[in-house]
Design a protein around this motif. Structure first.
Motif, PDB file in Angstrom:
ATOM      1  N   ILE A 119       1.102  -0.712   0.198  1.00  0.00           N
ATOM      2  CA  ILE A 119      -0.152  -0.458   0.195  1.00  0.00           C
ATOM      3  C   ILE A 119       1.061   1.134  -0.069  1.00  0.00           C
ATOM      4  CG2 ILE A 119      -1.623   1.517   0.961  1.00  0.00           C
ATOM      5  CD1 ILE A 119      -2.826  -1.451   2.655  1.00  0.00           C
ATOM      6  N   ILE A 120       0.945   1.965  -1.284  1.00  0.00           N
ATOM      7  CA  ILE A 120       0.756   3.709  -0.854  1.00  0.00           C
ATOM      8  C   ILE A 120      -0.022   4.175  -0.927  1.00  0.00           C
ATOM      9  CG2 ILE A 120       2.619   5.560  -2.155  1.00  0.00           C
ATOM     10  CD1 ILE A 120       3.996   2.737  -3.509  1.00  0.00           C
ATOM     11  N   GLN A 121      -0.119   5.266   0.512  1.00  0.00           N
ATOM     12  CA  GLN A 121      -1.293   6.643   0.667  1.00  0.00           C
ATOM     13  C   GLN A 121      -0.881   6.928   1.417  1.00  0.00           C
ATOM     14  OE1 GLN A 121      -2.816   6.104   3.927  1.00  0.00           O
ATOM     15  NE2 GLN A 121      -4.417   7.385   4.011  1.00  0.00           N
ATOM     16  N   PHE A 122      -1.207   8.562   1.121  1.00  0.00           N
ATOM     17  CA  PHE A 122      -0.967   9.685   2.205  1.00  0.00           C
ATOM     18  C   PHE A 122      -2.534  10.586   2.401  1.00  0.00           C
ATOM     19  CE2 PHE A 122       3.083   9.522  -0.666  1.00  0.00           C
ATOM     20  CZ  PHE A 122       4.189   9.471   0.586  1.00  0.00           C
ATOM     21  N   ASP A 123      -2.524  10.420   3.449  1.00  0.00           N
ATOM     22  CA  ASP A 123      -3.873  11.666   4.041  1.00  0.00           C
ATOM     23  C   ASP A 123      -3.600  12.818   3.180  1.00  0.00           C
ATOM     24  OD1 ASP A 123      -5.093   9.493   5.993  1.00  0.00           O
ATOM     25  OD2 ASP A 123      -3.719  10.054   7.321  1.00  0.00           O
ATOM     26  N   SER A 124      -4.797  12.859   2.549  1.00  0.00           N
ATOM     27  CA  SER A 124      -4.910  14.108   1.805  1.00  0.00           C
ATOM     28  C   SER A 124      -5.774  15.209   2.588  1.00  0.00           C
ATOM     29  CB  SER A 124      -5.544  14.162   0.848  1.00  0.00           C
ATOM     30  OG  SER A 124      -7.617  13.503   0.674  1.00  0.00           O
ATOM     31  N   PRO A 125      -5.735  16.378   2.042  1.00  0.00           N
ATOM     32  CA  PRO A 125      -6.294  17.755   2.658  1.00  0.00           C
ATOM     33  C   PRO A 125      -8.205  17.867   2.585  1.00  0.00           C
ATOM     34  CG  PRO A 125      -5.380  18.452   1.285  1.00  0.00           C
ATOM     35  CD  PRO A 125      -5.135  16.851   0.902  1.00  0.00           C
ATOM     36  N   ASP A 126      -8.511  16.679   1.496  1.00  0.00           N
ATOM     37  CA  ASP A 126      -9.557  17.050   1.624  1.00  0.00           C
ATOM     38  C   ASP A 126     -10.491  16.918   2.817  1.00  0.00           C
ATOM     39  OD1 ASP A 126     -11.666  15.781  -1.284  1.00  0.00           O
ATOM     40  OD2 ASP A 126     -12.450  15.132   1.102  1.00  0.00           O
ATOM     41  N   ARG A 127     -11.788  17.787   2.972  1.00  0.00           N
ATOM     42  CA  ARG A 127     -13.128  17.876   4.011  1.00  0.00           C
ATOM     43  C   ARG A 127     -13.429  16.522   4.158  1.00  0.00           C
ATOM     44  NH1 ARG A 127     -11.235  22.478   6.529  1.00  0.00           N
ATOM     45  NH2 ARG A 127     -11.117  23.804   4.866  1.00  0.00           N
ATOM     46  N   ARG A 128     -13.870  15.438   3.136  1.00  0.00           N
ATOM     47  CA  ARG A 128     -14.225  14.610   3.299  1.00  0.00           C
ATOM     48  C   ARG A 128     -13.781  12.992   3.980  1.00  0.00           C
ATOM     49  NH1 ARG A 128     -16.630  12.563  -2.079  1.00  0.00           N
ATOM     50  NH2 ARG A 128     -17.355  10.844  -0.276  1.00  0.00           N
ATOM     51  N   GLY A 129     -12.194  13.487   4.148  1.00  0.00           N
ATOM     52  CA  GLY A 129     -11.015  12.778   4.213  1.00  0.00           C
ATOM     53  C   GLY A 129     -11.012  11.499   3.253  1.00  0.00           C
ATOM     54  N   ILE A 130     -11.342  11.859   2.359  1.00  0.00           N
ATOM     55  CA  ILE A 130     -10.913  10.954   1.403  1.00  0.00           C
ATOM     56  C   ILE A 130      -9.381  11.270   0.852  1.00  0.00           C
ATOM     57  CG2 ILE A 130     -13.321  10.073   0.570  1.00  0.00           C
ATOM     58  CD1 ILE A 130     -13.199  12.068  -1.530  1.00  0.00           C
ATOM     59  N   ASP A 131      -8.937   9.880   0.385  1.00  0.00           N
ATOM     60  CA  ASP A 131      -7.603   9.523  -0.217  1.00  0.00           C
ATOM     61  C   ASP A 131      -7.958   9.226  -1.697  1.00  0.00           C
ATOM     62  OD1 ASP A 131      -6.738  10.591   1.869  1.00  0.00           O
ATOM     63  OD2 ASP A 131      -6.634   9.216   3.323  1.00  0.00           O
ATOM     64  N   VAL A 132      -5.990   8.886  -2.380  1.00  0.00           N
ATOM     65  CA  VAL A 132      -6.397   8.005  -2.811  1.00  0.00           C
ATOM     66  C   VAL A 132      -4.850   7.317  -2.906  1.00  0.00           C
ATOM     67  CG1 VAL A 132      -6.683   9.473  -5.683  1.00  0.00           C
ATOM     68  CG2 VAL A 132      -4.584   9.922  -4.272  1.00  0.00           C
ATOM     69  N   ALA A 133      -4.567   6.220  -3.359  1.00  0.00           N
ATOM     70  CA  ALA A 133      -3.735   6.032  -3.404  1.00  0.00           C
ATOM     71  C   ALA A 133      -3.652   4.589  -4.112  1.00  0.00           C
ATOM     72  CB  ALA A 133      -4.004   4.425  -2.058  1.00  0.00           C
ATOM     73  N   LEU A 134      -1.855   4.094  -3.949  1.00  0.00           N
ATOM     74  CA  LEU A 134      -1.526   2.566  -4.931  1.00  0.00           C
ATOM     75  C   LEU A 134      -1.164   1.487  -3.989  1.00  0.00           C
ATOM     76  CD1 LEU A 134      -1.240   2.333  -8.294  1.00  0.00           C
ATOM     77  CD2 LEU A 134       1.768   2.571  -7.114  1.00  0.00           C
ATOM     78  N   LEU A 135      -2.276   0.209  -5.182  1.00  0.00           N
ATOM     79  CA  LEU A 135      -1.846  -1.147  -4.457  1.00  0.00           C
ATOM     80  C   LEU A 135      -1.661  -1.796  -5.230  1.00  0.00           C
ATOM     81  CD1 LEU A 135      -5.467  -1.683  -3.110  1.00  0.00           C
ATOM     82  CD2 LEU A 135      -3.663  -0.684  -2.031  1.00  0.00           C
ATOM     83  N   TYR A 136       0.144  -2.324  -4.891  1.00  0.00           N
ATOM     84  CA  TYR A 136       0.914  -3.116  -6.028  1.00  0.00           C
ATOM     85  C   TYR A 136       0.952  -4.704  -5.082  1.00  0.00           C
ATOM     86  CZ  TYR A 136       4.648  -2.306  -2.196  1.00  0.00           C
ATOM     87  OH  TYR A 136       5.258  -2.009  -1.361  1.00  0.00           O
ATOM     88  N   GLN A 137       1.458  -5.792  -6.226  1.00  0.00           N
ATOM     89  CA  GLN A 137       1.497  -6.736  -5.881  1.00  0.00           C
ATOM     90  C   GLN A 137       3.229  -7.005  -5.575  1.00  0.00           C
ATOM     91  OE1 GLN A 137       0.234 -10.387  -7.300  1.00  0.00           O
ATOM     92  NE2 GLN A 137      -0.852  -9.762  -8.502  1.00  0.00           N
TER      93      GLN A 137
END
Length: 350
Positions: A119-137
């Motif tokens: 998993i590669i993910q960072f907490d974003s400043p989006d008001r709803r708390g939703i992020d993007v991420a990358l999953l990799y084998q």
């Protein structure tokens, strides 16, 4: 051209990750993107607007519903591209995930556990708390660098008011010996109307183009894949002009971008539906280096919308639309209001 036609014809017939042509064989990997429609846990985060997605909230988001949502998302991700490659995607970008915890819960679902996703993910400043991420084998891809690039947008009517939205996630790494750069996006929504909100997505595209230009400055032959829910169609200003993505691969020059989704959109295909019309907001766009015909390293083969029947609403007014997981105040048992998208990359084996 004849060689490419032979290879592509054979790839159409494969059911595993390799195909042989005489003494040659080819590896195929799936790169995908999926907006998973509000994958929230059941806990109340005091700094984001997630109150509805709690057991006491308006959506009555219980542990049982959360478990069902996770299982559904895992099923889809495990299925994407498997008809061709025999495995789940090597890389899959995801949008509308609340935090790292939901991603950990997702990759530990029985459907996905065999693929050992990182998993590669960072907490974003989006008001709803939703992020993007990358999953990799982990067996297929090794990250070498990653960062979240903030999208700084200010309200057109109040230049001192920042609009908090998702970062753009940039990941570089080795896919079976090939250096690949992936950008995962979730551009600002059309809230308030398409025209009124257009400037936000144009600025998102300009940031994306700046990131791509920086990668190309370091390496003119960089293999770059930018993907995500762009909240615009392939023919909108943000994608066509600000990002400069082209529909005709034969007209893509050095350091330029190819958008295979535009041809699909012009045929009436889409990844989400609204008021009896289809939009193709979910897109995967590629740099020119991925279009070359030297298959000693990974190259683009084709793109698809993953719209298997089980992902469509089976009945009622919205029959045939993406079978969203939440509607009319309750959990439907469905999946997402978006279909996933994917591209296949192929590489000649030694």
């Amino acid at each position: 051209m004849k060689f490419r036609s032979i290879v592509f014809g054979l790839i159409c017939l494969i059911t595993t990750a390799m195909v042989a042509q005489g003494q040659k064989s080819y590896k195929v990997n799936t790169i995908a993107f999926y907006n998973v429609e509000n994958l929230f846990d059941t806990e109340d985060d005091p700094i984001t607007y997630d109150d509805d997605r709690t057991p006491e909230g308006r959506d009555h988001w219980t542990e049982e519903i959360y478990a069902a949502k996770l299982a559904n998302m895992a099923k889809v991700i495990a299925d994407v591209g498997r008809d061709v490659t025999g495995t789940a995607p090597a890389l899959i970008g995801v949008a509308e995930t609340e935090n790292r915890k939901v991603l950990e819960d997702l990759v530990n679902q029985p459907e996905l556990l065999p693929y050992d996703y990182g998993i590669i993910q960072f907490d974003s400043p989006d008001r709803r708390g939703i992020d993007v991420a990358l999953l990799y084998q982990k067996a297929l891809f090794t990250p070498t660098n990653y960062e979240a690039i903030p999208l700084l947008i200010y309200d057109n009517e109040d230049r001192d008011k920042r609009i908090y939205t998702r970062d753009q996630l940039v990941v570089s790494g080795m896919l079976d010996g090939d250096l690949i750069h992936v950008i995962v996006n979730h551009w600002p929504s059309r809230s308030g109307g398409e025209a009124r909100s257009r400037y936000k997505r144009v600025q998102a595209a300009e940031l994306n183009k700046s990131i791509i230009d920086s990668l190309h400055s370091a390496d003119p032959y960089a293999k770059i894949i930018t993907m995500g829910d762009l909240n615009d169609d392939p023919t909108n200003k943000s994608v066509k002009k600000a990002l400069g993505a082209k529909a005709d691969r034969d007209k893509v020059g050095p350091k330029e971008l190819y958008n295979p989704m535009e041809a699909m959109f012009k045929k009436g295909l889409g990844t989400l539906a609204y008021r009896d019309g289809w939009n193709l907001f979910d897109q995967i766009i590629l740099s020119d280096a991925l279009l070359e015909e030297d298959y000693s390293s990974y190259r683009y083969y084709k793109a698809e919308i993953y719209n298997k029947a089980y992902l469509s609403n089976p009945r009622g007014r919205y029959k045939g639309y993406p079978y969203r997981s939440f509607a009319n105040g309750g959990f439907t048992g469905g999946y997402s209001d978006h279909f996933p998208v994917l591209v296949y990359l192929i590489k000649e084996m030694n």
